[in-house]
Scaffold this motif. Structure first.
Motif, PDB file in Angstrom:
ATOM      1  N   LEU A 241       0.813  -1.216   0.000  1.00  0.00           N
ATOM      2  CA  LEU A 241       0.000   0.000   0.000  1.00  0.00           C
ATOM      3  C   LEU A 241       0.847   1.266   0.000  1.00  0.00           C
ATOM      4  CD1 LEU A 241      -2.639  -1.039   2.705  1.00  0.00           C
ATOM      5  CD2 LEU A 241      -2.768  -1.369   0.227  1.00  0.00           C
ATOM      6  N   SER A 242       2.159   1.119   0.008  1.00  0.00           N
ATOM      7  CA  SER A 242       3.049   2.262   0.155  1.00  0.00           C
ATOM      8  C   SER A 242       3.128   3.113  -1.106  1.00  0.00           C
ATOM      9  CB  SER A 242       4.456   1.772   0.526  1.00  0.00           C
ATOM     10  OG  SER A 242       5.361   2.847   0.548  1.00  0.00           O
ATOM     11  N   CYS A 243       3.320   4.414  -0.893  1.00  0.00           N
ATOM     12  CA  CYS A 243       3.527   5.356  -2.006  1.00  0.00           C
ATOM     13  C   CYS A 243       5.002   5.583  -2.289  1.00  0.00           C
ATOM     14  CB  CYS A 243       2.923   6.718  -1.663  1.00  0.00           C
ATOM     15  SG  CYS A 243       1.237   6.694  -1.138  1.00  0.00           S
ATOM     16  N   VAL A 244       5.865   5.121  -1.403  1.00  0.00           N
ATOM     17  CA  VAL A 244       7.300   5.401  -1.528  1.00  0.00           C
ATOM     18  C   VAL A 244       8.053   4.116  -1.852  1.00  0.00           C
ATOM     19  CG1 VAL A 244       7.188   7.382   0.024  1.00  0.00           C
ATOM     20  CG2 VAL A 244       7.628   5.112   0.960  1.00  0.00           C
ATOM     21  N   ASP A 245       9.336   4.285  -2.066  1.00  0.00           N
ATOM     22  CA  ASP A 245      10.184   3.156  -2.432  1.00  0.00           C
ATOM     23  C   ASP A 245      10.255   2.125  -1.291  1.00  0.00           C
ATOM     24  OD1 ASP A 245      12.160   1.787  -4.103  1.00  0.00           O
ATOM     25  OD2 ASP A 245      13.579   2.382  -2.541  1.00  0.00           O
ATOM     26  N   THR A 246      10.077   0.854  -1.642  1.00  0.00           N
ATOM     27  CA  THR A 246      10.079  -0.220  -0.636  1.00  0.00           C
ATOM     28  C   THR A 246      11.248  -1.183  -0.834  1.00  0.00           C
ATOM     29  OG1 THR A 246       8.594  -1.583  -1.999  1.00  0.00           O
ATOM     30  CG2 THR A 246       7.560  -0.117  -0.381  1.00  0.00           C
ATOM     31  N   SER A 247      12.306  -0.705  -1.483  1.00  0.00           N
ATOM     32  CA  SER A 247      13.458  -1.575  -1.758  1.00  0.00           C
ATOM     33  C   SER A 247      14.069  -2.129  -0.473  1.00  0.00           C
ATOM     34  CB  SER A 247      14.524  -0.815  -2.541  1.00  0.00           C
ATOM     35  OG  SER A 247      14.009  -0.362  -3.765  1.00  0.00           O
ATOM     36  N   LEU A 248      14.141  -1.287   0.563  1.00  0.00           N
ATOM     37  CA  LEU A 248      14.727  -1.727   1.830  1.00  0.00           C
ATOM     38  C   LEU A 248      13.879  -2.821   2.474  1.00  0.00           C
ATOM     39  CD1 LEU A 248      17.143  -1.163   3.622  1.00  0.00           C
ATOM     40  CD2 LEU A 248      15.777   0.538   4.852  1.00  0.00           C
ATOM     41  N   ASN A 249      12.563  -2.673   2.368  1.00  0.00           N
ATOM     42  CA  ASN A 249      11.668  -3.709   2.891  1.00  0.00           C
ATOM     43  C   ASN A 249      11.848  -5.024   2.146  1.00  0.00           C
ATOM     44  OD1 ASN A 249      10.322  -0.910   3.240  1.00  0.00           O
ATOM     45  ND2 ASN A 249       9.236  -2.201   4.722  1.00  0.00           N
ATOM     46  N   ASN A 250      11.983  -4.923   0.807  1.00  0.00           N
ATOM     47  CA  ASN A 250      12.193  -6.125   0.000  1.00  0.00           C
ATOM     48  C   ASN A 250      13.507  -6.805   0.346  1.00  0.00           C
ATOM     49  OD1 ASN A 250       9.913  -6.461  -1.776  1.00  0.00           O
ATOM     50  ND2 ASN A 250      10.532  -4.571  -2.785  1.00  0.00           N
ATOM     51  N   LEU A 251      14.542  -6.004   0.528  1.00  0.00           N
ATOM     52  CA  LEU A 251      15.855  -6.561   0.871  1.00  0.00           C
ATOM     53  C   LEU A 251      15.785  -7.291   2.212  1.00  0.00           C
ATOM     54  CD1 LEU A 251      18.893  -6.857   0.345  1.00  0.00           C
ATOM     55  CD2 LEU A 251      19.221  -4.626   1.487  1.00  0.00           C
ATOM     56  N   ALA A 252      15.155  -6.661   3.200  1.00  0.00           N
ATOM     57  CA  ALA A 252      15.022  -7.287   4.517  1.00  0.00           C
ATOM     58  C   ALA A 252      14.208  -8.580   4.427  1.00  0.00           C
ATOM     59  CB  ALA A 252      14.359  -6.315   5.493  1.00  0.00           C
ATOM     60  N   ALA A 253      13.157  -8.558   3.605  1.00  0.00           N
ATOM     61  CA  ALA A 253      12.315  -9.749   3.441  1.00  0.00           C
ATOM     62  C   ALA A 253      13.105 -10.894   2.818  1.00  0.00           C
ATOM     63  CB  ALA A 253      11.102  -9.410   2.583  1.00  0.00           C
ATOM     64  N   TYR A 254      13.910 -10.593   1.796  1.00  0.00           N
ATOM     65  CA  TYR A 254      14.701 -11.639   1.143  1.00  0.00           C
ATOM     66  C   TYR A 254      15.759 -12.209   2.089  1.00  0.00           C
ATOM     67  CZ  TYR A 254      12.565 -10.521  -3.352  1.00  0.00           C
ATOM     68  OH  TYR A 254      11.669 -10.343  -4.369  1.00  0.00           O
ATOM     69  N   ILE A 255      16.326 -11.354   2.946  1.00  0.00           N
ATOM     70  CA  ILE A 255      17.308 -11.841   3.932  1.00  0.00           C
ATOM     71  C   ILE A 255      16.643 -12.796   4.910  1.00  0.00           C
ATOM     72  CG2 ILE A 255      18.771 -11.144   5.872  1.00  0.00           C
ATOM     73  CD1 ILE A 255      19.392  -8.567   4.318  1.00  0.00           C
ATOM     74  N   VAL A 256      15.438 -12.422   5.374  1.00  0.00           N
ATOM     75  CA  VAL A 256      14.696 -13.288   6.307  1.00  0.00           C
ATOM     76  C   VAL A 256      14.337 -14.606   5.638  1.00  0.00           C
ATOM     77  CG1 VAL A 256      12.514 -13.536   7.552  1.00  0.00           C
ATOM     78  CG2 VAL A 256      13.805 -11.406   7.720  1.00  0.00           C
ATOM     79  N   ILE A 257      13.847 -14.530   4.391  1.00  0.00           N
ATOM     80  CA  ILE A 257      13.481 -15.752   3.664  1.00  0.00           C
ATOM     81  C   ILE A 257      14.696 -16.652   3.482  1.00  0.00           C
ATOM     82  CG2 ILE A 257      12.733 -16.637   1.415  1.00  0.00           C
ATOM     83  CD1 ILE A 257      10.892 -14.153   1.224  1.00  0.00           C
ATOM     84  N   LEU A 258      15.835 -16.061   3.111  1.00  0.00           N
ATOM     85  CA  LEU A 258      17.062 -16.838   2.920  1.00  0.00           C
ATOM     86  C   LEU A 258      17.512 -17.479   4.237  1.00  0.00           C
ATOM     87  CD1 LEU A 258      19.370 -17.694   1.044  1.00  0.00           C
ATOM     88  CD2 LEU A 258      20.547 -15.561   1.656  1.00  0.00           C
TER      89      LEU A 258
END
Length: 308
Positions: free
Chosen positions: A182-199
């Motif tokens: 739902l964000s209007c701004v860049d979520t690259s940091l959230n994606n990076l954190a999510a991929y680290i957690v998934i890994l």
């Protein structure tokens, strides 16, 4: 709009409104039964000194975590079934995300620790009590909770910093990715954190599989090993398989699936990892481990005697 003023609209429960009271009673019974069997198993382990071994303490932690997972989901959905508008405040949404994700991370790590415990018990039986000391067990349990808390806190902080452009969540409970979308701004940091957690948790799954390959190799060589595997390792594999498959479906569908297709299946699978593990974990372990059955039976017999 100030974050405190944001009210999210949850979708997915519209189909339940025609038979809402039937759904409410069924889900309430399911929740109460889940709580009952988890509390019963926890009490059986805590009250019976013979069960203060590593495997049972890890199982007790699994059941405590199951209560957290179930309680992060059931009360809200029970309330929503009885009302016409399915909404949740910003703070309420982040709170639900916190407890759901803490449950998920803690479950993954606890299952990894349990696999390590079974590996030592079966592959290194003579050194088991030297390796798995009570102090080490409590250290592992505390580290499991600490790292799960750290992971979920980082995720919440990264999500809370986002500016949101929408309030419609396409699930009937709050999830981190649903809010991030739902964000209007860049979520690259959230994606990076999510991929680290998934890994990280994918690596834990690989560790569990490697442990069980070694366990199976040892188990097939002796009748005692096969009996140990069937009694303590098979329930763990069932628990792990169910949890990983349902969680993987939810993660993949949330990120790459269509919101308009297979709504009923999506709704079922999106809550399966919150409903089934807390329900079946104490059942399969309680039924399969005679020590727990005997302890629970003794506990209930004492209560019946006291009442009579």
């Amino acid at each position: 709009m100030e974050r405190e003023e944001i009210v999210f609209v949850l979708h997915g429960l519209n189909e339940t409104q025609t038979n809402r009271h039937i759904y409410f009673v069924f889900i309430l019974i399911l929740y109460l039964f889940t709580m009952f069997i988890n509390v019963t198993l926890i009490c059986a382990i805590v009250l019976e000194k013979m069960l203060h071994d590593p495997m049972y303490l890890f199982l007790c932690n699994l059941c405590v975590n199951g209560i957290i997972g179930a309680s992060s989901f059931y009360p809200k959905i029970l309330y929503d079934i009885l009302v016409d508008s399915h909404v949740i405040t910003y703070i309420g949404c982040l709170t639900q995300i916190f407890f759901i994700y803490f449950y998920v991370y803690c479950e993954c790590t606890n299952l990894t620790v349990m696999a390590y415990d079974r590996y030592v018990a079966i592959c290194k039986p003579l050194h088991y009590h030297c390796i798995m000391t009570i102090r080490k067990v409590w250290t592992l349990i505390l580290l499991t909770c600490f790292f799960s808390l750290l992971e979920v806190t980082i995720g919440i902080v990264l999500t809370a910093r986002l500016t949101l452009c929408n309030v419609d969540i396409d699930k009937f409970y709050c999830s981190n990715w649903a809010v991030v979308k739902l964000s209007c701004v860049d979520t690259s940091l959230n994606n990076l954190a999510a991929y680290i957690v998934i890994l990280t948790h994918f690596s834990q799954t690989i560790f569990i599989l490697i442990s069980y390959v070694k366990i199976i190799k040892v188990s097939i060589c002796s009748q005692t090993g096969r009996r140990k595997f069937m009694q303590t390792c098979l329930p763990h594999l069932i628990t792990l398989s169910n949890f990983v498959i349902s969680l993987l479906f939810d993660v993949m569908y949330a990120r790459y699936g269509s919101n308009n297709s297979l709504l009923a299946l999506r709704n079922i699978m999106s809550v399966e990892f919150l409903v089934v593990p807390p329900l079946i974990n104490p059942i399969i372990y309680g039924m399969n481990l005679s020590q727990i059955r005997n302890s629970a039976r003794k506990m209930f017999n004492c209560k019946v005697s006291a009442l009579s």
